[in-house]
Write a protein that holds these residues in place. Sequence first.
Motif, PDB file in Angstrom:
ATOM      1  N   MET A   1     -36.169 -37.790  10.470  1.00  0.00           N
ATOM      2  CA  MET A   1     -35.657 -36.857  11.455  1.00  0.00           C
ATOM      3  C   MET A   1     -36.542 -35.613  11.488  1.00  0.00           C
ATOM      4  SD  MET A   1     -31.851 -35.360  11.739  1.00  0.00           S
ATOM      5  CE  MET A   1     -31.800 -33.611  11.511  1.00  0.00           C
ATOM      6  N   ARG A   2     -36.852 -35.141  12.666  1.00  0.00           N
ATOM      7  CA  ARG A   2     -37.656 -33.928  12.807  1.00  0.00           C
ATOM      8  C   ARG A   2     -36.814 -32.706  12.492  1.00  0.00           C
ATOM      9  NH1 ARG A   2     -41.795 -34.608  17.777  1.00  0.00           N
ATOM     10  NH2 ARG A   2     -42.579 -36.606  17.113  1.00  0.00           N
ATOM     11  N   GLN A   3     -37.483 -31.707  11.962  1.00  0.00           N
ATOM     12  CA  GLN A   3     -36.789 -30.463  11.647  1.00  0.00           C
ATOM     13  C   GLN A   3     -36.813 -29.532  12.850  1.00  0.00           C
ATOM     14  OE1 GLN A   3     -38.943 -29.359   8.100  1.00  0.00           O
ATOM     15  NE2 GLN A   3     -37.249 -30.084   6.853  1.00  0.00           N
ATOM     16  N   PHE A   4     -35.733 -28.782  12.994  1.00  0.00           N
ATOM     17  CA  PHE A   4     -35.591 -27.847  14.098  1.00  0.00           C
ATOM     18  C   PHE A   4     -35.518 -26.437  13.542  1.00  0.00           C
ATOM     19  CE2 PHE A   4     -32.998 -25.273  16.964  1.00  0.00           C
ATOM     20  CZ  PHE A   4     -33.675 -25.458  18.150  1.00  0.00           C
ATOM     21  N   VAL A   5     -36.162 -25.503  14.231  1.00  0.00           N
ATOM     22  CA  VAL A   5     -36.163 -24.102  13.813  1.00  0.00           C
ATOM     23  C   VAL A   5     -35.847 -23.236  15.031  1.00  0.00           C
ATOM     24  CG1 VAL A   5     -37.605 -22.214  12.950  1.00  0.00           C
ATOM     25  CG2 VAL A   5     -37.846 -24.504  11.976  1.00  0.00           C
ATOM     26  N   HIS A   6     -34.823 -22.402  14.907  1.00  0.00           N
ATOM     27  CA  HIS A   6     -34.505 -21.456  15.981  1.00  0.00           C
ATOM     28  C   HIS A   6     -35.495 -20.294  15.954  1.00  0.00           C
ATOM     29  CE1 HIS A   6     -30.795 -22.844  17.800  1.00  0.00           C
ATOM     30  NE2 HIS A   6     -30.371 -23.216  16.609  1.00  0.00           N
ATOM     31  N   LEU A   7     -36.117 -20.002  17.101  1.00  0.00           N
ATOM     32  CA  LEU A   7     -37.101 -18.927  17.199  1.00  0.00           C
ATOM     33  C   LEU A   7     -36.638 -17.766  18.074  1.00  0.00           C
ATOM     34  CD1 LEU A   7     -40.349 -21.061  17.593  1.00  0.00           C
ATOM     35  CD2 LEU A   7     -39.458 -19.964  15.519  1.00  0.00           C
ATOM     36  N   HIS A   8     -35.383 -17.795  18.519  1.00  0.00           N
ATOM     37  CA  HIS A   8     -34.867 -16.747  19.407  1.00  0.00           C
ATOM     38  C   HIS A   8     -33.424 -16.455  19.001  1.00  0.00           C
ATOM     39  CE1 HIS A   8     -34.251 -15.424  23.896  1.00  0.00           C
ATOM     40  NE2 HIS A   8     -33.912 -14.490  23.037  1.00  0.00           N
ATOM     41  N   ASN A   9     -33.254 -15.488  18.112  1.00  0.00           N
ATOM     42  CA  ASN A   9     -31.933 -15.129  17.591  1.00  0.00           C
ATOM     43  C   ASN A   9     -31.750 -13.624  17.584  1.00  0.00           C
ATOM     44  OD1 ASN A   9     -30.988 -17.808  16.524  1.00  0.00           O
ATOM     45  ND2 ASN A   9     -32.912 -17.612  15.406  1.00  0.00           N
ATOM     46  N   HIS A  10     -30.558 -13.210  17.968  1.00  0.00           N
ATOM     47  CA  HIS A  10     -30.217 -11.793  17.937  1.00  0.00           C
ATOM     48  C   HIS A  10     -29.131 -11.559  16.900  1.00  0.00           C
ATOM     49  CE1 HIS A  10     -32.588 -11.556  21.471  1.00  0.00           C
ATOM     50  NE2 HIS A  10     -31.700 -12.137  22.247  1.00  0.00           N
ATOM     51  N   SER A  11     -29.235 -10.447  16.224  1.00  0.00           N
ATOM     52  CA  SER A  11     -28.214 -10.055  15.250  1.00  0.00           C
ATOM     53  C   SER A  11     -27.430  -8.870  15.804  1.00  0.00           C
ATOM     54  CB  SER A  11     -28.876  -9.663  13.922  1.00  0.00           C
ATOM     55  OG  SER A  11     -29.491  -8.389  14.034  1.00  0.00           O
ATOM     56  N   HIS A  12     -26.562  -8.340  14.973  1.00  0.00           N
ATOM     57  CA  HIS A  12     -25.781  -7.165  15.370  1.00  0.00           C
ATOM     58  C   HIS A  12     -26.673  -5.939  15.608  1.00  0.00           C
ATOM     59  CE1 HIS A  12     -26.141  -6.990  11.000  1.00  0.00           C
ATOM     60  NE2 HIS A  12     -25.916  -5.694  11.072  1.00  0.00           N
ATOM     61  N   TYR A  13     -27.954  -6.039  15.258  1.00  0.00           N
ATOM     62  CA  TYR A  13     -28.888  -4.949  15.544  1.00  0.00           C
ATOM     63  C   TYR A  13     -29.326  -4.941  17.022  1.00  0.00           C
ATOM     64  CZ  TYR A  13     -29.200  -4.187  10.520  1.00  0.00           C
ATOM     65  OH  TYR A  13     -28.909  -3.916   9.209  1.00  0.00           O
ATOM     66  N   SER A  14     -29.042  -6.022  17.760  1.00  0.00           N
ATOM     67  CA  SER A  14     -29.280  -6.051  19.207  1.00  0.00           C
ATOM     68  C   SER A  14     -28.029  -5.496  19.867  1.00  0.00           C
ATOM     69  CB  SER A  14     -29.533  -7.480  19.690  1.00  0.00           C
ATOM     70  OG  SER A  14     -30.815  -7.915  19.372  1.00  0.00           O
ATOM     71  N   LEU A  15     -27.996  -4.206  20.032  1.00  0.00           N
ATOM     72  CA  LEU A  15     -26.799  -3.541  20.523  1.00  0.00           C
ATOM     73  C   LEU A  15     -26.354  -4.098  21.873  1.00  0.00           C
ATOM     74  CD1 LEU A  15     -27.685   0.120  19.517  1.00  0.00           C
ATOM     75  CD2 LEU A  15     -26.346  -1.569  18.247  1.00  0.00           C
ATOM     76  N   LEU A  16     -25.074  -4.351  21.991  1.00  0.00           N
ATOM     77  CA  LEU A  16     -24.420  -4.885  23.184  1.00  0.00           C
ATOM     78  C   LEU A  16     -24.874  -6.295  23.533  1.00  0.00           C
ATOM     79  CD1 LEU A  16     -24.518  -1.692  25.451  1.00  0.00           C
ATOM     80  CD2 LEU A  16     -22.645  -2.480  24.000  1.00  0.00           C
ATOM     81  N   ASP A  17     -25.542  -6.989  22.616  1.00  0.00           N
ATOM     82  CA  ASP A  17     -25.986  -8.347  22.915  1.00  0.00           C
ATOM     83  C   ASP A  17     -25.748  -9.306  21.755  1.00  0.00           C
ATOM     84  OD1 ASP A  17     -27.183 -10.368  24.521  1.00  0.00           O
ATOM     85  OD2 ASP A  17     -29.013 -10.156  23.372  1.00  0.00           O
ATOM     86  N   GLY A  18     -26.024  -8.902  20.532  1.00  0.00           N
ATOM     87  CA  GLY A  18     -25.895  -9.807  19.405  1.00  0.00           C
ATOM     88  C   GLY A  18     -24.694  -9.473  18.542  1.00  0.00           C
ATOM     89  N   ALA A  19     -24.021 -10.500  18.071  1.00  0.00           N
ATOM     90  CA  ALA A  19     -22.869 -10.285  17.195  1.00  0.00           C
ATOM     91  C   ALA A  19     -23.086 -10.921  15.825  1.00  0.00           C
ATOM     92  CB  ALA A  19     -21.605 -10.851  17.832  1.00  0.00           C
ATOM     93  N   CYS A  20     -24.115 -11.727  15.704  1.00  0.00           N
ATOM     94  CA  CYS A  20     -24.393 -12.430  14.456  1.00  0.00           C
ATOM     95  C   CYS A  20     -24.872 -11.455  13.387  1.00  0.00           C
ATOM     96  CB  CYS A  20     -25.468 -13.478  14.726  1.00  0.00           C
ATOM     97  SG  CYS A  20     -25.915 -14.453  13.288  1.00  0.00           S
ATOM     98  N   ARG A  21     -24.304 -11.571  12.203  1.00  0.00           N
ATOM     99  CA  ARG A  21     -24.788 -10.776  11.080  1.00  0.00           C
ATOM    100  C   ARG A  21     -25.935 -11.528  10.410  1.00  0.00           C
ATOM    101  NH1 ARG A  21     -19.152 -10.223   8.218  1.00  0.00           N
ATOM    102  NH2 ARG A  21     -19.637 -12.420   8.356  1.00  0.00           N
ATOM    103  N   ILE A  22     -26.793 -10.806   9.728  1.00  0.00           N
ATOM    104  CA  ILE A  22     -27.954 -11.414   9.065  1.00  0.00           C
ATOM    105  C   ILE A  22     -27.505 -12.506   8.095  1.00  0.00           C
ATOM    106  CG2 ILE A  22     -29.937 -10.980   7.553  1.00  0.00           C
ATOM    107  CD1 ILE A  22     -30.299  -9.662  10.295  1.00  0.00           C
ATOM    108  N   ASP A  23     -26.479 -12.219   7.297  1.00  0.00           N
ATOM    109  CA  ASP A  23     -25.969 -13.222   6.345  1.00  0.00           C
ATOM    110  C   ASP A  23     -25.570 -14.507   7.060  1.00  0.00           C
ATOM    111  OD1 ASP A  23     -26.259 -11.693   4.003  1.00  0.00           O
ATOM    112  OD2 ASP A  23     -24.319 -10.717   4.300  1.00  0.00           O
TER     113      ASP A  23
END
Length: 179
Positions: A1-23
């Motif tokens: 199986m090929r491995q997949f890597v996300h290259l476009h992620n926003h965290s809570h540091y993207s104000l008004l756009d990201g809700a994901c925490r680094i952890d």
Amino acid sequence: MRQFVHLHNHSHYSLLDGACRIDDLVNAAVENRMPAVALTDHGVMFGAIEFYKKAKKAGVKPIVGMEAYIVTKGSRLEKTMQATATGGKRASYHHMILLAKNQQGYRNLLKLCTIGHTEGFYYKPRIDTEVLRQYRDGILGLSACAGGVLSAHLINGRDAEAYEAAELYKDILGDDFYV
């Protein structure tokens, strides 16, 4: 199986756009057996060090970057609005994912982020092709999302402009520009 890597992620540091925490981002990469993951907050790199340390500790390769706001017509120094297709107005910029390939790329991302805030800030921390060309070493670029440097043209039926933009970013970043 090929491995997949996300290259476009926003965290809570993207104000008004990201809700994901680094952890949570790092844990999701571990749970999904991703060898690497990128953090590309909007116009900022506030979470880069926290992300780098936590990803390394979890055994995931951290890919540090940002989703830059690029002025596509004119200069980052211009503080004007542009008419939209729906009759409204907005500041002139499109998105591009910029990723650090190495230490020089990381330094250049920091420089671009700083320039975006100190010279180009107009609603968003914007850069332009002039400074991207100046600080391109060690940086890989992706055409981004629906608001990206190519997609924004394609969505509005401006295929020729999208092609010109692709040629421009290919000229600036060479083989390090991806659609």
